[in-house]
Design a protein around this motif. Structure first.
Motif, short mmCIF file in Angstrom:
data_model
loop_
_atom_site.label_atom_id
_atom_site.label_comp_id
_atom_site.label_asym_id
_atom_site.label_seq_id
_atom_site.Cartn_x
_atom_site.Cartn_y
_atom_site.Cartn_z
N LEU A 1 -13.73 40.90 -4.36
CA LEU A 1 -14.60 40.95 -5.65
C LEU A 1 -16.08 40.92 -4.89
O LEU A 1 -16.31 39.73 -4.36
N ARG A 2 -16.86 41.72 -5.61
CA ARG A 2 -18.47 41.53 -5.10
C ARG A 2 -19.40 41.45 -6.21
O ARG A 2 -18.86 42.39 -7.15
N LYS A 3 -20.47 40.96 -6.36
CA LYS A 3 -21.39 41.11 -7.27
C LYS A 3 -22.80 41.10 -6.56
O LYS A 3 -22.94 39.68 -5.91
N VAL A 4 -23.66 41.92 -6.79
CA VAL A 4 -25.03 42.12 -5.93
C VAL A 4 -25.87 42.08 -6.99
O VAL A 4 -25.91 43.12 -8.00
N PHE A 5 -27.03 41.20 -6.96
CA PHE A 5 -28.31 41.14 -7.92
C PHE A 5 -29.38 41.17 -6.80
O PHE A 5 -29.68 40.54 -6.13
N HIS A 6 -29.94 42.69 -7.13
CA HIS A 6 -31.13 42.81 -6.31
C HIS A 6 -31.10 42.58 -4.83
O HIS A 6 -31.86 41.99 -4.30
N LYS A 7 -29.92 42.93 -4.39
CA LYS A 7 -29.71 42.93 -2.78
C LYS A 7 -29.15 41.55 -2.37
O LYS A 7 -29.00 41.37 -1.40
N GLN A 8 -28.96 40.65 -3.57
CA GLN A 8 -28.47 39.34 -3.12
C GLN A 8 -27.24 39.30 -3.60
O GLN A 8 -26.61 39.60 -4.72
N ARG A 9 -26.41 38.92 -2.44
CA ARG A 9 -24.93 38.85 -2.82
C ARG A 9 -24.54 37.61 -3.71
O ARG A 9 -24.26 36.50 -2.96
N ALA A 10 -24.53 37.57 -4.91
CA ALA A 10 -23.87 36.45 -5.62
C ALA A 10 -22.50 36.13 -5.40
O ALA A 10 -22.22 35.07 -5.31
N VAL A 11 -21.63 36.85 -5.42
CA VAL A 11 -20.19 37.04 -4.93
C VAL A 11 -19.85 38.06 -3.86
O VAL A 11 -20.16 39.17 -3.99
N ASP A 12 -19.41 37.40 -2.84
CA ASP A 12 -19.44 38.30 -1.75
C ASP A 12 -17.91 38.65 -1.04
O ASP A 12 -17.42 37.74 -0.27
N GLY A 13 -17.03 39.43 -1.93
CA GLY A 13 -15.85 39.95 -1.08
C GLY A 13 -14.64 38.72 -1.37
O GLY A 13 -14.09 38.55 -0.33
N ILE A 14 -14.63 38.16 -2.64
CA ILE A 14 -13.62 37.05 -2.56
C ILE A 14 -12.17 37.34 -3.10
O ILE A 14 -12.12 38.43 -3.91
N ASP A 15 -11.28 37.13 -2.53
CA ASP A 15 -9.65 37.45 -2.88
C ASP A 15 -9.09 36.13 -3.56
O ASP A 15 -8.50 35.24 -2.77
N LEU A 16 -9.05 35.96 -4.93
CA LEU A 16 -8.73 34.78 -5.56
C LEU A 16 -7.29 34.99 -5.94
O LEU A 16 -7.06 35.89 -6.44
#
Length: 335
Positions: A34-49
């Motif tokens: 799971l990833r979330k990118v804001f303006h090239k900033q990785r707020a959430v970077d590939g998590i397996d929860l």
């Protein structure tokens, strides 16, 4: 001497694996990459929860580590940049309509109609739920207010509620109907000690009834006292997750030796691969334990070297130790 980055690396190696199980039928929440990118900033970077059904799951991390962003994606309030999400066994956000009626949530503080009473606010929210039965609405609202201790203030205008009372009302809204999953973001924010204890009791009672409770909190006491599982976030990454017992055991342990023969004891500890340091007095040495050195071995080697041992104690192995080692930040331990 072990440096902070070295300690973090060692703790991350020792921490329980963060990879989600291959089958999700026993999971209330599952994410993969799971990833979330804001303006090239990785707020959430590939998590397996992986959140087991029936657990009380603590979601930990410093401010800005990505906890609330993750929660918003889980609930369909924000779209993911990449990866996959399953909630209650169904894919999100495509299954929003079938999943959300089974989920209660309190995220980023509740918002209410300020000039309606607490009771009237809950009635409005309940009426907005297409699955609710209007014939039993009055009883549902009364029951939810009672569970969070707001019956006495039910007819008070919401704008006159304190922050803690608004938190309680938000919890009541999440509990209007039975839920399979309850997602709470800082649920004790603004509560006094008595209110905090009541929320802990409420979470335990919900878990006893079979509800999975997912709690994001910065308070160590909340996680230690109510959770069965936990995960630790750091700068958008999931650095540890598992049962609370597994996470505690992964925390760094220390050995403290009290002896008048400090120099000789330091040599012995060094031969065992430890890095002793002075701490708390001229006759005290402290060292971080390594995986293959047991306290009994240290005692035997000190005695063999004719070191006069006045005391030897092992400490650490706590959730706070692990959190500090993994994130490099302190933890608010207030309860």
């Amino acid at each position: 001497m072990t440096t902070a980055p070295d300690a973090a690396a060692a703790a991350q190696t020792a921490a329980p694996q963060t990879r989600a199980p291959q089958t999700g039928t026993d999971l209330a929440i599952r994410t993969e990459g799971l990833r979330k990118v804001f303006h090239k900033q990785r707020a959430v970077d590939g998590i397996d929860l992986a959140v087991p059904r029936g657990s009380v799951f603590g979601f930990l991390g410093p401010n800005g580590s990505g906890k609330t962003t993750t929660i918003r994606m889980l609930l369909g309030l924000s779209s993911a940049t990449g990866g996959s999400i399953q909630v209650l066994g169904e894919p999100m956000p495509s299954a929003l309509r079938s999943v959300l009626p089974r989920v209660g949530a309190l995220v980023e503080g509740p918002a209410f109609y300020p000039y309606l009473s607490g009771r009237a606010n809950l009635s409005r929210f309940d009426a907005a739920d297409p699955t609710s039965d209007p014939r039993s609405r009055k009883d549902r609202v009364a029951s939810a207010l009672d569970r969070v201790g707001l019956t006495h203030a039910a007819d008070k205008k919401a704008h006159a509620y304190s922050l803690g009372m608004k938190q309680r009302l938000g919890l009541a809204n999440a509990l209007l109907t039975p839920r399979e999953l309850l997602v709470l973001d800082e649920p004790t924010n603004g509560l006094d000690p008595q209110g905090t204890r009541e929320v802990r009791h409420l979470i335990r009672s919900l878990a006893d009834d079979g509800t999975t409770v997912f709690v994001s909190s910065h308070l160590l006491a909340e996680i230690e006292q109510v959770c069965t599982h936990a995960a630790v976030m750091r700068t958008g990454q999931l650095v540890a997750q598992g049962t609370l017992d597994d996470l505690r055991s992964a925390g760094a342990r220390t050995v403290t030796v009290r002896t008048p023969d400090v120099g000789q004891a330091a040599v012995v500890l060094g031969r065992l691969g430890l890095a002793p340091r002075r701490d708390g007095g001229s006759d005290v040495l402290v060292a971080d334990l390594v995986a293959d050195v047991e306290p009994e071995t240290i005692t035997a080697e000190l005695v063999r070297a004719d070191v006069r041992v006045r005391g030897l104690a092992v400490g650490g192995g706590t959730l706070e130790d692990l959190f500090v080692a993994l994130t490099g930040e302190g933890f608010d331990v207030a309860g």
